[in-house]
Write an enzyme that holds these catalytic residues in place. Structure first.
Site, short mmCIF file in Angstrom:
data_model
loop_
_atom_site.label_atom_id
_atom_site.label_comp_id
_atom_site.label_asym_id
_atom_site.label_seq_id
_atom_site.Cartn_x
_atom_site.Cartn_y
_atom_site.Cartn_z
CG ASP A 48 -0.24 -0.04 2.58
OD1 ASP A 48 0.75 -0.51 2.58
OD2 ASP A 48 -1.00 -0.17 3.64
CG ASP A 64 6.98 6.10 6.17
OD1 ASP A 64 8.13 6.86 5.98
OD2 ASP A 64 5.93 6.53 6.48
CG ASP A 106 -4.10 1.10 9.93
OD1 ASP A 106 -4.10 0.76 10.98
OD2 ASP A 106 -3.03 1.00 9.10
CG PHE A 125 -0.61 10.01 10.11
CD1 PHE A 125 -1.81 9.34 10.02
CD2 PHE A 125 0.52 8.86 10.18
CE1 PHE A 125 -2.09 7.96 10.70
CE2 PHE A 125 0.20 7.66 10.83
CZ PHE A 125 -1.18 7.11 11.02
#
Length: 187
Positions: free
Chosen positions: A105, A108, A166, A159
């Protein structure tokens, strides 16, 4: 944690709309279909966040493929990676000689995915590529060599939640991707 009852009220800004996501996933599926023509790729989805992206992506890929899932963790319920990678659920198939496409997904820092690629390399696949919905390039550590072959969007250093992403297991069911208000996660 200050999660509201109306999840949409907790979003500061919509980054990628449902339509933008659908269009981009369709484009990625078309490119993957071209690149894997005549092959039988093994698509490994990294649970849980990848679920909506993975489901939509495989429907856009026009070639034979095999599905597999894996669960790894480097986050608790916070907003930052712990740095410790734990394989919670491993793949149930042999990777030797396979063309592996890891579907993620978000990338980072890249450390978790780099660890996973290193683990997979010991299993002797024919190839390993990465497809990610979001790439937070500016968060990538200089020591990380991860470069996705397929990227949905370059994501700002915010974020983000929605479309599988989530905060403390909430917001995954948003049809779009948005920036979570800092007041929700305590900053």
């Amino acid at each position: 944690m200050n999660i509201g009852t109306n999840m949409h009220d907790d979003i500061a800004e919509v980054l990628y709309t449902e339509e933008e996501i659908k269009t981009r996933v369709k484009e990625l599926g078309k490119q993957i279909s071209i690149d894997y023509k005549g092959k039988y790729p093994l698509l490994i989805g990294i649970l849980k966040g990848v679920t909506p992206f993975y489901a939509d992506l495989i429907r856009e890929i026009d070639c034979q493929l095999e599905m597999e899932f894996m669960c790894i963790s480097s986050y608790s319920d916070g907003t930052e990676s712990t740095g410790l990678v734990q394989i919670v659920k491993d793949v149930a198939v042999n990777l030797k000689g396979r063309d592996v496409l890891i579907v993620e997904d978000i990338i980072d820092s890249g450390h978790t995915l780099q660890h996973l690629v290193e683990v997979f390399e010991t299993r002797k696949p024919n190839s390993i590529r990465i497809a990610c919905l979001l790439d937070k390039k500016e968060r990538r550590d200089f020591s990380c060599s991860i470069v996705p072959s397929y990227t949905g969007f370059i994501c700002p250093n915010e974020f983000v939640v929605g479309y599988g992403l989530d905060f403390a297991q909430y917001y995954r069911n948003l049809k779009y991707i948005g920036i979570l208000k800092p007041s929700v996660y305590g900053e």
